[in-house]
Design a protein around this motif. Structure first.
Motif, PDB file in Angstrom:
ATOM      1  N   LYS A   1       0.547  -0.979  -0.112  1.00  0.00           N
ATOM      2  CA  LYS A   1       0.180   0.532   0.222  1.00  0.00           C
ATOM      3  C   LYS A   1       0.882   0.836   0.000  1.00  0.00           C
ATOM      4  CE  LYS A   1      -4.072  -2.500   2.281  1.00  0.00           C
ATOM      5  NZ  LYS A   1      -4.811  -1.948   3.214  1.00  0.00           N
ATOM      6  N   SER A   2       1.432   0.583   1.266  1.00  0.00           N
ATOM      7  CA  SER A   2       2.570   2.186   1.013  1.00  0.00           C
ATOM      8  C   SER A   2       3.232   2.851  -0.517  1.00  0.00           C
ATOM      9  CB  SER A   2       3.862   1.939   2.113  1.00  0.00           C
ATOM     10  OG  SER A   2       4.718   3.530   2.401  1.00  0.00           O
ATOM     11  N   ILE A   3       3.818   1.401  -0.905  1.00  0.00           N
ATOM     12  CA  ILE A   3       4.382   1.659  -2.415  1.00  0.00           C
ATOM     13  C   ILE A   3       3.150   1.988  -3.205  1.00  0.00           C
ATOM     14  CG2 ILE A   3       5.693   0.106  -4.406  1.00  0.00           C
ATOM     15  CD1 ILE A   3       6.266  -1.474  -1.881  1.00  0.00           C
ATOM     16  N   ALA A   4       2.128   1.762  -3.659  1.00  0.00           N
ATOM     17  CA  ALA A   4       1.805   2.279  -4.511  1.00  0.00           C
ATOM     18  C   ALA A   4       1.237   3.774  -4.481  1.00  0.00           C
ATOM     19  CB  ALA A   4       0.018   1.643  -4.084  1.00  0.00           C
ATOM     20  N   ILE A   5       1.040   4.252  -2.711  1.00  0.00           N
ATOM     21  CA  ILE A   5       0.686   5.346  -3.071  1.00  0.00           C
ATOM     22  C   ILE A   5       2.203   6.266  -3.550  1.00  0.00           C
ATOM     23  CG2 ILE A   5       1.002   7.267  -0.839  1.00  0.00           C
ATOM     24  CD1 ILE A   5      -1.572   5.091   0.543  1.00  0.00           C
ATOM     25  N   ALA A   6       3.575   5.974  -3.054  1.00  0.00           N
ATOM     26  CA  ALA A   6       5.012   6.901  -3.619  1.00  0.00           C
ATOM     27  C   ALA A   6       5.078   6.652  -4.867  1.00  0.00           C
ATOM     28  CB  ALA A   6       5.907   6.330  -2.978  1.00  0.00           C
ATOM     29  N   GLU A   7       4.892   5.612  -5.294  1.00  0.00           N
ATOM     30  CA  GLU A   7       5.025   5.279  -7.131  1.00  0.00           C
ATOM     31  C   GLU A   7       4.530   6.124  -7.881  1.00  0.00           C
ATOM     32  OE1 GLU A   7       5.859   0.860  -7.667  1.00  0.00           O
ATOM     33  OE2 GLU A   7       4.069   1.375  -7.795  1.00  0.00           O
ATOM     34  N   LYS A   8       2.935   7.439  -6.977  1.00  0.00           N
ATOM     35  CA  LYS A   8       1.623   7.788  -7.768  1.00  0.00           C
ATOM     36  C   LYS A   8       2.140   8.889  -7.004  1.00  0.00           C
ATOM     37  CE  LYS A   8      -1.384   4.334  -8.687  1.00  0.00           C
ATOM     38  NZ  LYS A   8      -2.745   4.154  -8.453  1.00  0.00           N
ATOM     39  N   SER A   9       2.799   9.299  -6.049  1.00  0.00           N
ATOM     40  CA  SER A   9       2.823  10.866  -5.799  1.00  0.00           C
ATOM     41  C   SER A   9       3.677  11.626  -5.945  1.00  0.00           C
ATOM     42  CB  SER A   9       4.015  10.381  -4.315  1.00  0.00           C
ATOM     43  OG  SER A   9       3.617  11.537  -2.804  1.00  0.00           O
ATOM     44  N   ASN A  10       3.300  13.505  -6.009  1.00  0.00           N
ATOM     45  CA  ASN A  10       4.237  14.633  -6.740  1.00  0.00           C
ATOM     46  C   ASN A  10       5.240  14.687  -5.187  1.00  0.00           C
ATOM     47  OD1 ASN A  10       2.072  15.247  -5.313  1.00  0.00           O
ATOM     48  ND2 ASN A  10       1.145  16.203  -7.347  1.00  0.00           N
ATOM     49  N   ILE A  11       5.467  14.124  -4.476  1.00  0.00           N
ATOM     50  CA  ILE A  11       5.744  14.296  -2.691  1.00  0.00           C
ATOM     51  C   ILE A  11       7.490  14.540  -3.303  1.00  0.00           C
ATOM     52  CG2 ILE A  11       6.444  15.116  -0.653  1.00  0.00           C
ATOM     53  CD1 ILE A  11       3.096  14.915  -0.362  1.00  0.00           C
ATOM     54  N   GLU A  12       8.215  14.924  -3.188  1.00  0.00           N
ATOM     55  CA  GLU A  12      10.051  13.869  -3.628  1.00  0.00           C
ATOM     56  C   GLU A  12       9.942  12.871  -2.730  1.00  0.00           C
ATOM     57  OE1 GLU A  12      14.280  15.253  -3.604  1.00  0.00           O
ATOM     58  OE2 GLU A  12      12.908  16.823  -3.830  1.00  0.00           O
ATOM     59  N   ASP A  13       9.914  13.326  -1.389  1.00  0.00           N
ATOM     60  CA  ASP A  13      10.888  12.646  -0.136  1.00  0.00           C
ATOM     61  C   ASP A  13       9.173  10.991  -0.179  1.00  0.00           C
ATOM     62  OD1 ASP A  13      10.936  12.556   2.776  1.00  0.00           O
ATOM     63  OD2 ASP A  13       9.477  11.878   3.050  1.00  0.00           O
ATOM     64  N   GLU A  14       8.113  11.373  -0.824  1.00  0.00           N
ATOM     65  CA  GLU A  14       7.701  10.390  -1.117  1.00  0.00           C
ATOM     66  C   GLU A  14       8.154   9.076  -2.184  1.00  0.00           C
ATOM     67  OE1 GLU A  14       3.378  10.276   0.936  1.00  0.00           O
ATOM     68  OE2 GLU A  14       3.217  10.984  -1.509  1.00  0.00           O
ATOM     69  N   GLN A  15       8.625  10.345  -3.110  1.00  0.00           N
ATOM     70  CA  GLN A  15       9.159   9.377  -4.333  1.00  0.00           C
ATOM     71  C   GLN A  15      10.020   9.570  -4.224  1.00  0.00           C
ATOM     72  OE1 GLN A  15       9.274  12.315  -7.076  1.00  0.00           O
ATOM     73  NE2 GLN A  15       6.520  12.507  -7.678  1.00  0.00           N
ATOM     74  N   THR A  16      10.837   9.406  -3.474  1.00  0.00           N
ATOM     75  CA  THR A  16      12.447   8.873  -2.840  1.00  0.00           C
ATOM     76  C   THR A  16      12.890   8.013  -1.989  1.00  0.00           C
ATOM     77  OG1 THR A  16      12.969  10.886  -2.062  1.00  0.00           O
ATOM     78  CG2 THR A  16      13.610  10.508  -4.230  1.00  0.00           C
ATOM     79  N   ARG A  17      12.705   8.920  -0.575  1.00  0.00           N
ATOM     80  CA  ARG A  17      12.599   8.133   0.839  1.00  0.00           C
ATOM     81  C   ARG A  17      12.130   6.946   0.721  1.00  0.00           C
ATOM     82  NH1 ARG A  17      12.053   8.590   5.649  1.00  0.00           N
ATOM     83  NH2 ARG A  17      10.816  10.252   5.810  1.00  0.00           N
ATOM     84  N   ILE A  18      10.817   7.302   0.560  1.00  0.00           N
ATOM     85  CA  ILE A  18       9.571   6.065   1.254  1.00  0.00           C
ATOM     86  C   ILE A  18       9.567   5.224   0.749  1.00  0.00           C
ATOM     87  CG2 ILE A  18       7.359   6.194   2.030  1.00  0.00           C
ATOM     88  CD1 ILE A  18       8.872   7.496   4.014  1.00  0.00           C
ATOM     89  N   LEU A  19       9.438   5.505  -0.968  1.00  0.00           N
ATOM     90  CA  LEU A  19       9.342   4.449  -1.810  1.00  0.00           C
ATOM     91  C   LEU A  19      10.712   2.985  -1.365  1.00  0.00           C
ATOM     92  CD1 LEU A  19       8.124   3.055  -4.066  1.00  0.00           C
ATOM     93  CD2 LEU A  19       9.228   4.743  -5.755  1.00  0.00           C
ATOM     94  N   SER A  20      11.678   3.792  -1.351  1.00  0.00           N
ATOM     95  CA  SER A  20      13.497   3.665  -1.849  1.00  0.00           C
ATOM     96  C   SER A  20      12.775   2.515  -0.157  1.00  0.00           C
ATOM     97  CB  SER A  20      14.365   4.429  -1.579  1.00  0.00           C
ATOM     98  OG  SER A  20      15.095   3.586  -1.305  1.00  0.00           O
ATOM     99  N   ALA A  21      12.307   2.901   0.945  1.00  0.00           N
ATOM    100  CA  ALA A  21      12.113   2.485   2.344  1.00  0.00           C
ATOM    101  C   ALA A  21      11.466   1.170   2.089  1.00  0.00           C
ATOM    102  CB  ALA A  21      11.913   3.079   3.028  1.00  0.00           C
ATOM    103  N   SER A  22      10.403   1.491   1.746  1.00  0.00           N
ATOM    104  CA  SER A  22       8.688  -0.420   1.706  1.00  0.00           C
ATOM    105  C   SER A  22       9.919  -0.881   0.434  1.00  0.00           C
ATOM    106  CB  SER A  22       8.222   0.712   1.080  1.00  0.00           C
ATOM    107  OG  SER A  22       7.296   1.645   2.057  1.00  0.00           O
ATOM    108  N   LYS A  23       9.793  -0.359  -0.653  1.00  0.00           N
ATOM    109  CA  LYS A  23      10.141  -1.471  -1.733  1.00  0.00           C
ATOM    110  C   LYS A  23      11.774  -2.577  -0.416  1.00  0.00           C
ATOM    111  CE  LYS A  23       9.099   0.350  -6.288  1.00  0.00           C
ATOM    112  NZ  LYS A  23       9.328  -0.025  -7.630  1.00  0.00           N
ATOM    113  N   GLY A  24      12.413  -1.408  -0.121  1.00  0.00           N
ATOM    114  CA  GLY A  24      13.917  -2.291   0.027  1.00  0.00           C
ATOM    115  C   GLY A  24      12.621  -3.217   1.439  1.00  0.00           C
ATOM    116  N   LYS A  25      12.014  -3.241   2.720  1.00  0.00           N
ATOM    117  CA  LYS A  25      11.508  -4.402   3.558  1.00  0.00           C
ATOM    118  C   LYS A  25      10.524  -5.379   2.667  1.00  0.00           C
ATOM    119  CE  LYS A  25      11.169   0.194   7.235  1.00  0.00           C
ATOM    120  NZ  LYS A  25      10.251   0.657   7.199  1.00  0.00           N
ATOM    121  N   LEU A  26      10.203  -4.639   1.660  1.00  0.00           N
ATOM    122  CA  LEU A  26       8.856  -5.908   1.034  1.00  0.00           C
ATOM    123  C   LEU A  26       9.736  -6.857   0.276  1.00  0.00           C
ATOM    124  CD1 LEU A  26       6.187  -6.746   0.067  1.00  0.00           C
ATOM    125  CD2 LEU A  26       6.356  -5.573  -1.548  1.00  0.00           C
TER     126      LEU A  26
END
Length: 305
Positions: A127-152
């Motif tokens: 769910k986190s990845i799906a939101i981050a991938e479509k986000s226009n917020i830089e922190d979600e596009q980079t740090r959060i997306l990377s963290a969630s994908k790494g954990k998964l």
């Protein structure tokens, strides 16, 4: 004094006052997270959440409100107070308050991992990845997306999907030129998995046990591919980099698309076809893409233990 200059000077003072007063107002606001945490320590989590909702409804202008306020105290309650039940209520509240933000779902997944529910954690990471991938917020596009994908990826053990290669292998190889057999080679590969680096390391040796170089494969969760570094002891060319996209085609067969750039800037592509005959035998064929766009066999090896 010139009237134009005088007006500009007055306007500058007014802007300075405006920004200073606005900054002071922000500074005067109280962290809602700190208030909630204090209430939790004194009266428990239910009272703390009740106070949060009451302050938001009646005194919102006096406090800072963002997803990080609840997020931070959720981790504090989980890690410092070791209170998983209370932490779950805070992380759930954060999702309720900010359902379109990626990080609350990532944080809830951390709670689930702490609880030991890995399958449910995967759902929240997705769910986190799906939101981050479509986000226009830089922190979600980079740090959060990377963290969630790494954990998964770690939960799905994608960094270890080539573990069957670990071991000592005898190599019988054939080189090809223009599709025709050109030369035969023998050697050995020692393949290890480095837990500290989360990487598979190939140590290549010739038939005289002399080192022929090293390849390091590290899984990149963001791009879903392996980053490959090659180091050669015979030529001081630094680290040669490429990326390999892996595809499991079934029946113990795998395909890798290998991309790299030559020193003169030319983009190159190679295809690897690997078949796992048994735990002790692997066939590996490498094709190079010609300028005409055709795949031409350049190398084949039989690996046995």
């Amino acid at each position: 004094m010139d009237s134009t200059i005088n007006i500009r000077w007055i306007m500058s003072l007014m802007l300075m006052f405006f920004f200073a007063s606005g900054y002071a107002q922000d500074e005067e606001k109280t962290s809602i997270g700190e208030v909630v945490y204090e209430e939790y320590q004194e009266n428990g989590i239910d009272e703390a959440i009740s106070k949060y909702k009451d302050l938001k409804a009646n005194q919102a202008d006096d406090y800072t409100w963002n997803e990080w306020e609840l997020n931070n105290i959720g981790y504090q309650i989980m890690n410092d107070d070791n209170d998983l039940e209370a932490a779950e209520k805070i992380f759930s509240l954060n999702i309720e308050e900010y359902p379109k933000a990626a990080n609350p779902y990532d944080s809830y997944a951390d709670y689930l991992l702490e609880k030991g529910d890995t399958e449910k954690a995967k759902e929240y990471l997705k769910k986190s990845i799906a939101i981050a991938e479509k986000s226009n917020i830089e922190d979600e596009q980079t740090r959060i997306l990377s963290a969630s994908k790494g954990k998964l990826a770690r939960l799905e053990k994608k960094d270890k999907q080539l573990d069957f290669l670990v071991g000592d292998w005898n190599i019988d190889a054939t080189g090809y030129q223009e599709g025709k057999e050109a030369n035969k080679m023998k050697g050995k590969d020692k393949v290890v998995y480095d837990e500290n680096a989360n990487a598979i390391i190939f140590h290549h040796f010739d038939d005289q046990q002399q080192s022929e170089g090293m390849r390091i494969l590290a899984y990149d969760a963001v791009d879903d591919e392996f980053d490959v570094a090659y180091l050669s002891p015979s030529s001081l060319q630094g680290i040669q980099m490429s990326s390999m996209k892996m595809k499991n085609v079934g029946e113990n067969k795998y395909e890798f698309m290998d991309h790299y750039t030559t020193r003169n800037g030319k983009e190159m592509m190679m295809k690897h076809e690997m078949q796992r005959i048994s735990d002790n035998e692997i066939k590996w064929v490498i094709f190079e893409k010609t300028d005409q766009g055709e795949w031409q066999k350049v190398y084949a090896m039989n690996m046995t233990k």
